[in-house]
Structures are given as structure tokens and as C-alpha cells.
Design a protein around this motif. Structure first.
Motif, mmCIF file in Angstrom:
data_model
loop_
_atom_site.group_PDB
_atom_site.id
_atom_site.type_symbol
_atom_site.label_atom_id
_atom_site.label_comp_id
_atom_site.label_asym_id
_atom_site.label_seq_id
_atom_site.Cartn_x
_atom_site.Cartn_y
_atom_site.Cartn_z
ATOM 1 N N PRO A 381 0.817 -1.108 -0.056
ATOM 2 C CA PRO A 381 0.015 -0.140 0.032
ATOM 3 C C PRO A 381 0.914 1.198 -0.030
ATOM 4 O O PRO A 381 0.170 2.286 -0.295
ATOM 5 N N GLY A 382 2.216 1.251 0.352
ATOM 6 C CA GLY A 382 2.885 2.334 0.344
ATOM 7 C C GLY A 382 3.652 2.688 -0.813
ATOM 8 O O GLY A 382 4.754 3.319 -1.147
ATOM 9 N N TYR A 383 3.295 1.913 -2.059
ATOM 10 C CA TYR A 383 3.857 2.038 -3.339
ATOM 11 C C TYR A 383 2.953 2.292 -4.521
ATOM 12 O O TYR A 383 1.600 1.516 -4.255
ATOM 13 N N ALA A 384 3.363 2.895 -5.393
ATOM 14 C CA ALA A 384 2.379 3.577 -6.416
ATOM 15 C C ALA A 384 1.879 2.497 -7.285
ATOM 16 O O ALA A 384 0.820 2.770 -7.833
ATOM 17 N N ILE A 385 2.868 1.577 -7.702
ATOM 18 C CA ILE A 385 2.428 0.406 -8.682
ATOM 19 C C ILE A 385 1.990 -0.652 -8.235
ATOM 20 O O ILE A 385 2.965 -1.465 -7.978
ATOM 21 N N ARG A 386 0.955 -1.022 -7.883
ATOM 22 C CA ARG A 386 0.364 -2.174 -7.015
ATOM 23 C C ARG A 386 0.554 -3.558 -8.012
ATOM 24 O O ARG A 386 0.587 -4.651 -7.526
ATOM 25 N N SER A 387 0.140 -3.350 -9.111
ATOM 26 C CA SER A 387 -0.020 -4.650 -10.020
ATOM 27 C C SER A 387 0.312 -4.139 -11.553
ATOM 28 O O SER A 387 0.177 -2.979 -12.014
ATOM 29 N N ARG A 388 0.817 -5.334 -12.300
ATOM 30 C CA ARG A 388 1.125 -4.786 -13.766
ATOM 31 C C ARG A 388 0.486 -6.189 -14.693
ATOM 32 O O ARG A 388 0.980 -7.053 -14.247
ATOM 33 N N LEU A 389 0.133 -5.455 -15.881
ATOM 34 C CA LEU A 389 -0.096 -6.412 -16.978
ATOM 35 C C LEU A 389 0.857 -6.216 -18.123
ATOM 36 O O LEU A 389 1.213 -5.023 -18.424
ATOM 37 N N VAL A 390 1.292 -7.491 -18.552
ATOM 38 C CA VAL A 390 2.328 -7.225 -19.422
ATOM 39 C C VAL A 390 1.607 -7.696 -20.664
ATOM 40 O O VAL A 390 1.102 -8.986 -20.704
ATOM 41 N N PHE A 391 1.718 -7.276 -22.095
ATOM 42 C CA PHE A 391 1.236 -7.588 -23.398
ATOM 43 C C PHE A 391 2.046 -7.345 -24.151
ATOM 44 O O PHE A 391 2.837 -6.191 -24.365
ATOM 45 N N PRO A 392 2.262 -7.685 -25.580
ATOM 46 C CA PRO A 392 3.091 -7.541 -26.698
ATOM 47 C C PRO A 392 2.315 -6.075 -27.044
ATOM 48 O O PRO A 392 1.280 -5.986 -27.295
#
Length: 883
Positions: A381-392
Motif C-alpha cells: 500500500p505504500g507503493y504507487a504501482i501495485r500490479s502490472r499487466l504485460v502484453f505485446p
């Protein structure tokens, strides 16, 4: 504008805490910085940390009203810095990819500025007008590809917009490259945050002196990012430690093909949402929604986006957002909906999201976009990017294939995601099993796809080789330099329509005035006052795109009007005589050739009265026309073309009812200059003759007293039953006059001719006084002092409004505020007397406080409710509830 990141949107620790504790990075300065920014780490050899904006709409899903509102607010500040005349000549340049939408929004706030953004997508057949390098970026090269090179060739201010101003290197590179090719005297740098070091701050001033230009800076918040020694190496090591083999893009792609259960509503993803689960059903295909995007409307500012394009987009948005709303499943219409834009395509999805947010009152609509930028995701919760989706990448980028990202989408509990891409990005890679749509489908039960046609200059609509699903558009013909076509006239019909006349259009006699308008009487254009005010102040609509509901006066108010007319008819008649005699005396031998051109609609009754005076006293039969002028968008160029075709432009005299702060005076001067440059037609004098000039904004006037002119008390029923003029792209084409309505149904309440006759009947008794006063004025120094404008600026600041457009000085303008806008309060000069009786009555009827003041150059000033939304409460202008 909504408050950024309310408690509902973001709770818990500051989203820069995780990075600050591990790397010693400190964010110092304005308290607002932590509301605007969080911190993250990225895989970048030049800079380890990333300032993550909460209000940009790139990495963090945010309310579209907040995103657009921050840009509009910055644009209004730039307009205040430049002043209306310079602002009308400005061009906005946004930076790809993060600030393309912000640049557009700043242009919206400026009100009448064309917008261009840099791009990393080369377009075959389009020559670059310039380019520059962004040294710290993951993709450094920027191209400038305006369809019309003249867009950058003007000498007006260039407004450069980026999300952050950290070192100034990108801006210096840009200005250096452009100034060598298109030198100009002024630049304005705009950013959400200014985090330069003291040394970098000094470089900008030194550079401005070096090139001999003025460079200003406007930012929402300022401060400094303090970086300890070795932060780059420490950051890279931290990224490497957290990117285990299981977190590589390839491993993520494999894991994300298996869908987790959707999260419960809430902005932060749950840790269990980041753990893959086996799907029991195939990933559903995205539902395609046909936006019916307007033919010829560019998808954004890659090749230029003019005020005319903005008008067309504004007009088309309600229907497009309605299509999106209808396509959403019933449950999602009251749930959490994300509108996800596509890299540089930010503005169109943002405006669609804002429209959807207004339409779906029970839903929580959020907006963000995909990006090229690789950023470490940490579920903390103290970090701005909690999750990431990666795609081409799915738009066949010129620099080859690569990964693309969508942040804070996985696990955020969205009930539906609407992906908005341009047609260049609607490729098989988008629909592939590892493509963006499949990634989204793994984290939300419903995915919709809306495709905006990619604009490629010079191609006919529908022609996009190699992409069966694509549709490429071409912009409508450029109408004036203000609309992006400097010094270039559009094709137009050989003949323009003849003016409309009564009794078929207006209740005036046919020889009294010819209306250079198109008849929109059969079109429903009226909207509730509160709805219009909210749309205007949010930047979602222009005041000329709709009409207020016509005010129906009470019996008490009608009695006040007739009493005021009885009292003031003599004073008005004298003012009519003074201004007409002044004009005729100064024009000398050309006086009999004078062509009266009133600014519809407040100027029209005055133009009729001046025509009557010239005929009564001198036997002159002066032609009289009414034309439309729209604040922020200029005068009707087609009307000017008609006048130039039928009269000598040197004979034209523009007429208005009164001056407030002088905004229309300045608007007309700028519009005439632009018209002459674009058309090559010269001779029009932008000076306006008015009945009353309390603001000291013009040279030619009947009086500078601020007294009640009864024609200001009512709307159409004292102006020939004609509405205020309308400029909307779906109704007014490039070869059309601006529009207007004839309210035939209000004939029983019409007092237009009665007003004219009551004043004309007093001509004989005021002749001597009017002629004597006119002789005095002709010999006097009548140079405008702009006292009214100065007073408006002072009032705007003293009352915390910070927008001169919301301060309406004088009896006439105050009356308009009470009849057409959402008033906040009225400032009235003590002992103003009966001239303000109708103002006090209207204020009482609407529950608006009247505050008496000792010093004021006007009898009264109307203040429009600042930062208005339909949830606004109180009269302090600050108690505005976020929707």
C-alpha cells in the motif's frame, strides 16, 4: 474540479513510502505534492525512480473529471498569465506519451488554442516539422508531425505541457530545436509538478536570455526530489531483487493467461488476485462497441487538433458515451468501470470516460492508459504501482516489437474495462491469446473494445491499407487561422445565403435588421441552467453549444421592466443620439455609407435604434445586419465574407449594447486580425460603438454611466424573439452562418418593438443635448482606460475566484448572470437606487445574496458560482461536494 485522490479513492500510507524508506528518496516542497505524486522504481539505465502521478490518468486509474480538471485549471492559469489577446494566439504542444491528454486539457482551459503533441509513431508520407530528445526517457526520440506546418510557424506564444518538470532538459531541447526554425517571443512551460533543483531552475532563465525570448512556468505544485548518493545503483539492485524469474514478462504473460477471480470493489489489488488461478471457462472475446466517431474528426493531436475539432468532439460526445453505457452489462452500470486508453491516445478516451462518469451517476468510472514504460510492480500500500499487466505491442511500432504495460488494473475490482484504441492498434496482436484484451479478460468479467479511427493526413476516409478493421479519417476544412489554418482560406460556396428577416425570422420589421444567421428554430438546444453551468465550468462544454431555458418573467418583474422603461427611455434616447452623432461626425463624407453591424443579440436593439436616429435626424437609410460573435471562438467568418462581398469593409461599424470588462472588445480585435490574415480581406475596423461603456473599454459610446438599459432585463422578448447565437459543429458546418432560434411561441410576451418605439419617441426632446454632447466627445480624448478590466481582476482575486470569466460587471451583465447562469453573489454599489430594483428582485427570487460595497466602477457586479457542480452548497464558493 473534484478533489484529487479523496479518501474514497486512496487510503493508507503515502504511495511513495516504500521507495523512500528503501532508497532514502525524499519529496520536499508543497504539501500538495504527496497528494499529486507517489513513487515507484523502473527498469531504466538513466533514472531509477519514477514520479507516479495520481491525477495524470496514466499509471493510476483516476476519476476522469479529476484528470481533465487539473489540465483545464492549468490552462486557465496560462490564459490569465497571457491575457485574452495573447491567449487567443497561443499554440499548445504536449509531450508523448504521458502528457498528450494533459496538453489537450490545457488547451481546453485556454479556451481557443490549437493543440499538437509529439509522437513516437512515424507516419508514412507526413514530413516532420521538428523533433527533439528526452534524455531520461525509456524511448527518447520525439517527432512533430503537424498536418499544417503553419501550426508551429506563427509568432504567438507556444505553451509546452509535460506531466513533470524535473531537470528542464526536455523543454530546453524542444525550445532550442523549435526556436531555430520557428522563432517567437514567448514560451510558457506547464507541468503538474515542478521538481527542479535550484541549479536547474537557474538554467531556464539563462536559456531564455540566450535566445532573447520570455519563458514563463506554470505548475500545480512545486518542490524537490532529494536523491542520495548512489541512488541509481541501489535502485537497479532493488529492481533486480524483486524481479525474480517468476516475475519476468514472459513468466507473467504465461501466468496471466489463467484468470484470477475478480477482486471485490476497491482501488488496491488484493494479494490473492496476483496469484494465478485455473480458469474453468475460455476467456470471453471483448465486445466491440461502434462509437460512430464523427467522420473527418482527428483522433487526437498527433497531427494537430484545432478549436473547431474540439467543438465537433464536444457535440458528438453525448451520443458516443450513450453507446458505451448501453453496451455495458446492467450490473456494471452501477459498479466500477475503467476506461483504458492506449499509449499516446489519451484525450479521446479521457473525454469519453468523463462523459460516461456524468451519465452513469451510480457507477465509479475511472480512467488510465497503457504505456511503454517498464515499471516494477510491488503489492504494497505504500507503493504507487501495485500490479502490472504485460502484453505485446499491438500497433506495429516502428522501433520493433516489445512489451507494453497496464498498471493498477489487475486486482482492482473493476466490473468492466472499456479498452479504447485507435485503428492502427486494432491488429491481430491486440486480440491474440497473450494480447491486451486477453490480459484484461483475466481480471474483469466484462471487456469492451471501442476503436477510434486513426487520422492519417491526406488519406480519404476509410482508406487504411493492410487493416480491414481500420477506418482513417480526414479533418473538416479549416475555417480560420484561429482554428488551425493560419493564412489559409478554406474552400467555400461562391454565394452565401441572404440574411434572414422578419416576420419570418424575428419580430422586427424586415428593413430594421438582416440576421446573418442560420435558422435553428426547429432544433432543441435548451438545457437547464445548472446543467449548463456545470458543463461549462468543467470544460466539458462551451456556452455557445446550448441555450439557457428562456426566462419567463413574473408579473412583478414585468411591472419593473415597464417602470424602468418609462424612467430611462429619455436617458437611453440621448445615449443613442450621442453615439450615432459621434460616429457620423467622425466618418465625415463616408457617414452616409455606414453599414451598422450589431453583435447579436444584445447589440441588435441598439443597432436598430442607431439606424432610426440616423434616419430621423439626417434622412440616412443605413443598412443594418446582426452577426454572431462567440467568446473564445471569434466572429462568424462567413458573415464577414458576406459583408465584404456586398459592402466596403471600411464602411462597417460594429455595434454592441454595452461593455462589461471588455472581453468581446478584445475578442473582436483578435478575430478581425485573424480573419484578415486567413482571407486576405482587409479594411474592417474592430472598434465597437456601444450605448454604454462603464468599463472604459472603447472610444465610441453614448455614455460611460452604468445605468439600467431595459433591453438587458429580458432575453429574447426584448430582442426580436431571437435566441443567443449557437455554434455547434454538428449544426454549423464550415460554410454555414452561426445559428439562432426564433421563439415564435413567445409572441404574446414580446416587448421588442414596444421598447424601440418608447425610446424613439424621445428623440426630439433629447436632440439638442445629444448633439452638444457628441461635439464634446469628438473633440475629447476618449482613449480607453480599461478601468473595468482592472476592477474585474481585483474582484476575482479578492473573492478567491481566480477566473475573470466568472466576474460579470455592470447592470446588463449582472442581469445576464441572474437570468442565464448560476449566480453566487451580487456586489452592489451603495445608493445605486432604482437602477438595481430588477437585480434585487431577481436575486431574491433565486436566493442570491446582494452585498453592498463602497467603491466600484460599476453599479453592480454579478459573480458566477465558482467551481460549480450540481452538488455545490453554500455561498462561499468552496463548499462543493465531489460527485
Amino acid at each position: 474540479m473534484k478533489t484529487a485522490d479523496t479518501a474514497e479513492d486512496r487510503t493508507g500510507p503515502w504511495t511513495g513510502t516504500w521507495v523512500a524508506e528503501r532508497l532514502g528518496v525524499a519529496l520536499e516542497g508543497d504539501p500538495a505534492l504527496r497528494d499529486l505524486l507517489g513513487l515507484a522504481l523502473r527498469r531504466n539505465p538513466r533514472r531509477a525512480h519514477l514520479l507516479v502521478s495520481h491525477v495524470l490518468g496514466k499509471h493510476v486509474p483516476q476519476s476522469p473529471a479529476v484528470v481533465h480538471g487539473h489540465g483545464v485549471a492549468l490552462g486557465r492559469r496560462v490564459r490569465g498569465l497571457l491575457g485574452p489577446q495573447e491567449a487567443s494566439r497561443a499554440v499548445v504542444l504536449g509531450y508523448a506519451e504521458t502528457a498528450t491528454g494533459l496538453g489537450h486539457s490545457v488547451a481546453d482551459g485556454l479556451g481557443d488554442a490549437p493543440c499538437l503533441h509529439s509522437t513516437r509513431r512515424p507516419v508514412p508520407g507526413v514530413d516532420a516539422a521538428g523533433g527533439f530528445e528526452e534524455s531520461h526517457s525509456h524511448a527518447t526520440s520525439h517527432l512533430l508531425l503537424p498536418e499544417d506546418p503553419a501550426l508551429l510557424a506563427g509568432d504567438g506564444p507556444l505553451v509546452l505541457v509535460d506531466d513533470e518538470f524535473s531537470t528542464g532538459n526536455t523543454v530546453l531541447n524542444t525550445i532550442r530545436a523549435l526556436h531555430a526554425r520557428y522563432p517567437r517571443a514567448r514560451y510558457v512551460v506547464v507541468a503538474l509538478v515542478d521538481t527542479r533543483s535550484p541549479a536547474d531552475s537557474g538554467r531556464l532563465a539563462e536559456f531564455a536570455a540566450e535566445i532573447g525570448a520570455r519563458v514563463d512556468l506554470v505548475a500545480t505544485a512545486t518542490g524537490r526530489v532529494r536523491l542520495p548518493e548512489g541512488v541509481l545503483e541501489k535502485g537497479q539492485a532493488l529492481v533486480a531483487a524483486h524481479e525474480s524469474p517468476a516475475a519476468t514478462p514472459q513468466a507473467q504473460a504465461q501466468a496471466q493467461a489463467q484468470a484470477p477471480a475478480p477482486a471485490a470493489p476497491g482501488d488496491a489489488p488484493r494479494r490473492e488476485d496476483l496469484v494465478p488461478r485455473q480458469r474453468t471457462t475460455p476467456t470471453p472475446l471483448a465486445r466491440r462497441v461502434d462509437l460512430a466517431w464523427p467522420d473527418g474528426l482527428p483522433d487526437g493531436g498527433r497531427h494537430g487538433f484545432t478549436p473547431h475539432h474540439r467543438v465537433r468532439l464536444d457535440a458528438a460526445l453525448p451520443a458516443m458515451t450513450a453507446r458505451l453505457a448501453e453496451a455495458l452489462p446492467a450490473g456494471a452500470r452501477s459498479g466500477r468501470v475503467l476506461v483504458l486508453g492506449f499509449e499516446e491516445l489519451m484525450y479521446a478516451p479521457l473525454r469519453l470516460a468523463a462523459g460516461l462518469e456524468q451519465l452513469l451517476a451510480d457507477a465509479r468510472v475511472r480512467f488510465s492508459t497503457t504505456t511503454r514504460s517498464p515499471v516494477l510492480a510491488v503489492d504494497d500500500p505504500g507503493y504507487a504501482i501495485r500490479s502490472r499487466l504485460v502484453f505485446p505491442a499491438h500497433d506495429d511500432p516502428a522501433d520493433g516489437p516489445g512489451d507494453r504495460y497496464a498498471y493498477n488494473v489487475a486486482g482492482a475490482g473493476f466490473d468492466a474495462v472499456i479498452a479504447v484504441v485507435d485503428s492502427a492498434g486494432d491488429t491481430p496482436a491486440l486480440h491474440a491469446p497473450d494480447g491486451l484484451l486477453a490480459r484484461l479478460a483475466a481480471h474483469t468479467p466484462h471487456v469492451l473494445l471501442a476503436v477510434v479511427p486513426s487520422h492519417v493526413p491526406g488519406r480519404a476516409p476509410g482508406h487504411d491499407p493492410g487493416r480491414a478493421a481500420s477506418h482513417v479519417s480526414r479533418p473538416a476544412p479549416v475555417r480560420t487561422a484561429r482554428e488551425g489554418g493560419a493564412a489559409r482560406a478554406s474552400e467555400r460556396p461562391a454565394m452565401l445565403p441572404e440574411p434572414l428577416r422578419g416576420p419570418h425570422f424575428s419580430s422586427y420589421a424586415p428593413d430594421e435588421v438582416g440576421w446573418l444567421l442560420q435558422d435553428l428554430s426547429d432544433v432543441t438546444l435548451e438545457a437547464p441552467t445548472e446543467e449548463r453551468e456545470e458543463a461549462i465550468q468543467s470544460g466539458g462544454a462551451h456556452y455557445a453549444e446550448s441555450l439557457p431555458v428562456e426566462y419567463q418573467p413574473s408579473e412583478d418583474y414585468q411591472r419593473l421592466f415597464h417602470a424602468a422603461l418609462d424612467t430611462s427611455a429619455t436617458r437611453i434616447a440621448e445615449a443613442v443620439g450621442v453615439v450615432t452623432e459621434t460616429v457620423l461626425a467622425e466618418r465625415g463624407a463616408r457617414s452616409g455609407r455606414t453599414v451598422l453591424v450589431s453583435l447579436a443579440r444584445a447589440g441588435t436593439p441598439v443597432g436598430v435604434l442607431m439606424r432610426r436616429w440616423a434616419r430621423h435626424r439626417h434622412g440616412l437609410d443605413l443598412p443594418h445586419y446582426a452577426v454572431s460573435i462567440v467568446r473564445g471562438r471569434g466572429i462568424d467568418a462567413n458573415a464577414l465574407r458576406y459583408l465584404a462581398a456586398h459592402h466596403d469593409p471600411r464602411d462597417v461599424l460594429f455595434v454592441d449594447g454595452w461593455t462589461g470588462k471588455g472581453a468581446i472588445t478584445r475578442e473582436l480585435a483578435a478575430a478581425i486580425e485573424e480573419f484578415e490574415q486567413a482571407e486576405g480581406i482587409t479594411g474592417f475596423d474592430p472598434e465597437i460603438a456601444v450605448l454604454a461603456d462603464p468599463g472604459s473599454c472603447v472610444r465610441t459610446y453614448g455614455t460611460r454611466e452604468d445605468f439600467l438599459i431595459p433591453s438587458a432585463c429580458l432575453n429574447s422578448t426584448v430582442s426580436g424573439l431571437i435566441s443567443r447565437t449557437v455554434l455547434r459543429s454538428d449544426l454549423v458546418g464550415p460554410h454555414d452562418y452561426h445559428g439562432g432560434k426564433f421563439y415564435r411561441e413567445l409572441a404574446d410576451a414580446d416587448v421588442s418593438v414596444a421598447f424601440l418605439d418608447a425610446v424613439s419617441a424621445r428623440f426630439d426632446e433629447v436632440t439638442d443635448a445629444a448633439e452638444a454632447r457628441a461635439k464634446e466627445l469628438v473633440a475629447a480624448d476618449r482613449t480607453p482606460t480599461w478601468e473595468g478590466w482592472a476592477a474585474v481582476e481585483r474582484i476575482s482575486e479578492e473573492y478567491g475566484i481566480h477566473d475573470v470569466n466568472l466576474v460579470k460587471p455592470g447592470v446588463g451583465e449582472t442581469t445576464r448572470v441572474l437570468l442565464r447562469r448560476v449566480p453566487w453573489k451580487i456586489l452592489a454599489l451603495k445608493d445605486a437606487g432604482a437602477d438595481l430594483d430588477h437585480v434585487r428582485l431577481l436575486a431574491a427570487q433565486r436566493g442570491v445574496p446582494v452585498e453592498e460595497v463602497d467603491e466600484l466602477p460599476y453599479s453592480c457586479v454579478g459573480l458566477i458560482h465558482p467551481r460549480y457542480t450540481r452538488g455545490a452548497t453554500g455561498t462561499d464558493g468552496r463548499a462543493v461536494a465531489a460527485r
